[in-house]
Design an enzyme around this catalytic site. Structure first.
Site, PDB file in Angstrom:
ATOM      1  N   LEU A  21       0.811  -1.215   0.000  1.00 43.57           N
ATOM      2  CA  LEU A  21       0.000   0.000   0.000  1.00 43.57           C
ATOM      3  C   LEU A  21       0.842   1.262   0.000  1.00 43.57           C
ATOM      4  O   LEU A  21       0.559   2.221  -0.718  1.00 43.57           O
ATOM      5  CB  LEU A  21      -0.920   0.007   1.227  1.00 43.57           C
ATOM      6  CG  LEU A  21      -2.292  -0.633   1.086  1.00 43.57           C
ATOM      7  CD1 LEU A  21      -3.007  -0.628   2.432  1.00 43.57           C
ATOM      8  CD2 LEU A  21      -3.127   0.107   0.044  1.00 43.57           C
ATOM      9  N   ASP A  65      12.520   3.169  11.704  1.00 44.46           N
ATOM     10  CA  ASP A  65      11.329   2.580  12.312  1.00 44.46           C
ATOM     11  C   ASP A  65      10.445   3.695  12.854  1.00 44.46           C
ATOM     12  O   ASP A  65      10.882   4.498  13.685  1.00 44.46           O
ATOM     13  CB  ASP A  65      11.787   1.655  13.440  1.00 44.46           C
ATOM     14  CG  ASP A  65      10.654   0.910  14.114  1.00 44.46           C
ATOM     15  OD1 ASP A  65       9.480   1.296  13.932  1.00 44.46           O
ATOM     16  OD2 ASP A  65      10.948  -0.045  14.853  1.00 44.46           O
ATOM     17  N   ASN A  92       1.299   5.090   7.012  1.00 43.98           N
ATOM     18  CA  ASN A  92       0.897   3.781   6.494  1.00 43.98           C
ATOM     19  C   ASN A  92       1.602   2.615   7.178  1.00 43.98           C
ATOM     20  O   ASN A  92       1.048   1.519   7.241  1.00 43.98           O
ATOM     21  CB  ASN A  92       1.184   3.734   4.981  1.00 43.98           C
ATOM     22  CG  ASN A  92       1.091   2.338   4.424  1.00 43.98           C
ATOM     23  OD1 ASN A  92       0.012   1.791   4.260  1.00 43.98           O
ATOM     24  ND2 ASN A  92       2.239   1.728   4.158  1.00 43.98           N
ATOM     25  N   TYR A 164      -4.150  -5.343  16.981  1.00 45.11           N
ATOM     26  CA  TYR A 164      -4.328  -4.566  15.750  1.00 45.11           C
ATOM     27  C   TYR A 164      -5.617  -3.753  15.802  1.00 45.11           C
ATOM     28  O   TYR A 164      -5.643  -2.566  15.429  1.00 45.11           O
ATOM     29  CB  TYR A 164      -4.339  -5.541  14.577  1.00 45.11           C
ATOM     30  CG  TYR A 164      -4.432  -4.934  13.202  1.00 45.11           C
ATOM     31  CD1 TYR A 164      -3.317  -4.374  12.590  1.00 45.11           C
ATOM     32  CD2 TYR A 164      -5.635  -4.973  12.494  1.00 45.11           C
ATOM     33  CE1 TYR A 164      -3.397  -3.850  11.305  1.00 45.11           C
ATOM     34  CE2 TYR A 164      -5.716  -4.449  11.212  1.00 45.11           C
ATOM     35  CZ  TYR A 164      -4.602  -3.892  10.619  1.00 45.11           C
ATOM     36  OH  TYR A 164      -4.678  -3.374   9.350  1.00 45.11           O
ATOM     37  N   LYS A 168      -5.849   0.334  15.670  1.00 45.36           N
ATOM     38  CA  LYS A 168      -6.585   1.028  14.620  1.00 45.36           C
ATOM     39  C   LYS A 168      -7.700   1.903  15.189  1.00 45.36           C
ATOM     40  O   LYS A 168      -8.006   2.962  14.639  1.00 45.36           O
ATOM     41  CB  LYS A 168      -7.141   0.018  13.618  1.00 45.36           C
ATOM     42  CG  LYS A 168      -6.066  -0.698  12.821  1.00 45.36           C
ATOM     43  CD  LYS A 168      -5.130   0.273  12.106  1.00 45.36           C
ATOM     44  CE  LYS A 168      -4.160  -0.420  11.189  1.00 45.36           C
ATOM     45  NZ  LYS A 168      -3.247   0.531  10.491  1.00 45.36           N
ATOM     46  N   THR A 198      -1.670  -7.401  -0.653  1.00 42.95           N
ATOM     47  CA  THR A 198      -0.252  -7.104  -0.521  1.00 42.95           C
ATOM     48  C   THR A 198       0.432  -8.318   0.104  1.00 42.95           C
ATOM     49  O   THR A 198      -0.223  -9.306   0.459  1.00 42.95           O
ATOM     50  CB  THR A 198      -0.015  -5.878   0.382  1.00 42.95           C
ATOM     51  OG1 THR A 198      -0.411  -6.203   1.731  1.00 42.95           O
ATOM     52  CG2 THR A 198      -0.818  -4.671  -0.107  1.00 42.95           C
TER      53      THR A 198
END
Length: 309
Positions: A21, A65, A92, A164, A168, A198
């Protein structure tokens, strides 16, 4: 290109842009004329920067990083020193450490929160400092765009991704705070919830599927097109929004609404009154009727919705 959808003379920073992405987003921004600071943790960043330079545009690679708070300052500095401005930030970069909650380790949690949420915050903070100072120096609003990468996982609490999903959700809240806190300076901040095939999602999405024009229906380039639009002057009135984007559709999410208000008769709830009001209301309730936005999970690539149960 019209005067409102060009990025000529502007500079964008894209994190995690060495592949997938991020690469597609960096190339889409370059496609509208932007110079790009390409960030990733390894040498792939320079490969993508080379692709952009081959298009006749400016690009530099900055490895590092995003979980390192100081990287944000380095990225801003690279934009200003090499191209004279910072106009767009696309956050991203991310990692996956998928585990059910009972198998989740401390490092699984820390790695995902550090790269996703802290990474977004660190780069956004550095850009915010730059734009606020520029606005004060000019005595008026400046040009600034932040596009953050959230995920549908936060909408329905993916059971195998508690880390995750939490990251988010935090990114979405960070986006709203950025939009409200920097709007007065001319900055616009929005979040996308993308789906794309991806290397990171290969197991989830499988083989590519052809579509009109020969572009895979889950191609990351489809997401890049929206990111480039949100980065452009044409998106000046889009702020504090969340979009689901993949395939042939872009879906604008509405904010949560109040389903039901419970009020204490005498101004203060007692345990008995709470039981009397709440228990009947939830008795026999569909187990899928929670705060989770299952209707979003049911979107298909024609913009219609299917049952997510």
């Amino acid at each position: 290109m019209s005067s409102t959808n060009t990025l000529e003379g502007r500079t964008a920073v894209v994190t995690g842009a060495g592949a997938g992405l991020g690469r597609a987003e960096a190339l889409a921004l370059a496609g509208l004329g932007a110079n790009v600071v390409v960030n990733d943790v390894g040498p792939a960043a320079e490969d993508v920067a080379g692709e952009i330079r081959a298009l006749g545009l400016g690009a530099v690679a900055v490895t590092g990083d995003v979980g390192d708070w100081s990287l944000g300052d380095r990225l801003v500095q690279a934009a200003v020193e090499n191209f004279g401005s910072l106009d767009v930030v696309v956050n991203n970069a991310g990692v996956l450490r998928d585990k059910m909650l009972f198998n989740l380790t401390e490092s699984d949690w820390d790695d995902v929160i550090r790269v996703h949420l802290k990474g977004h915050a660190g780069v956004s903070r550095a850009a915010a400092v730059h734009w606020r100072a520029a606005s004060k120096a000019s005595g008026g609003p400046v040009y600034g765009r932040v596009i953050n990468t959230s995920s549908e996982a936060f909408l329905f609490g993916a059971p195998g991704q508690p880390n995750y999903s939490a990251a988010k959700a935090g990114i979405t809240a960070l986006t709203l705070a950025t939009a409200q806190g920097l709007g007065r300076y001319g900055v616009r901040a929005n979040a996308i919830c993308p789906r794309a095939r991806t290397a990171m999602t290969a197991e989830a999405f499988g083989e590519g599927v052809g579509a009109p024009g020969g572009l895979d229906i889950m191609a990351p380039e489809r997401v890049g097109t929206l990111v480039a639009h949100l980065a452009s002057p044409a998106a000046d009135e889009i702020n504090g929004q969340v979009f689901v984007v993949y395939g042939d559709m872009v879906a604008l999410l509405a904010p949560p609404t109040v389903e039901k208000k419970f009020t204490a008769a005498d101004g203060t709830f007692t345990p008995a009154e709470l039981d009397a009001q709440l228990s009947p209301y939830f008795k026999g309730r569909d187990p899928y009727r929670t705060y989770a936005a299952y209707s979003v999970a049911g979107l298909d690539t024609t913009g219609t919705q299917k049952s997510a149960h």
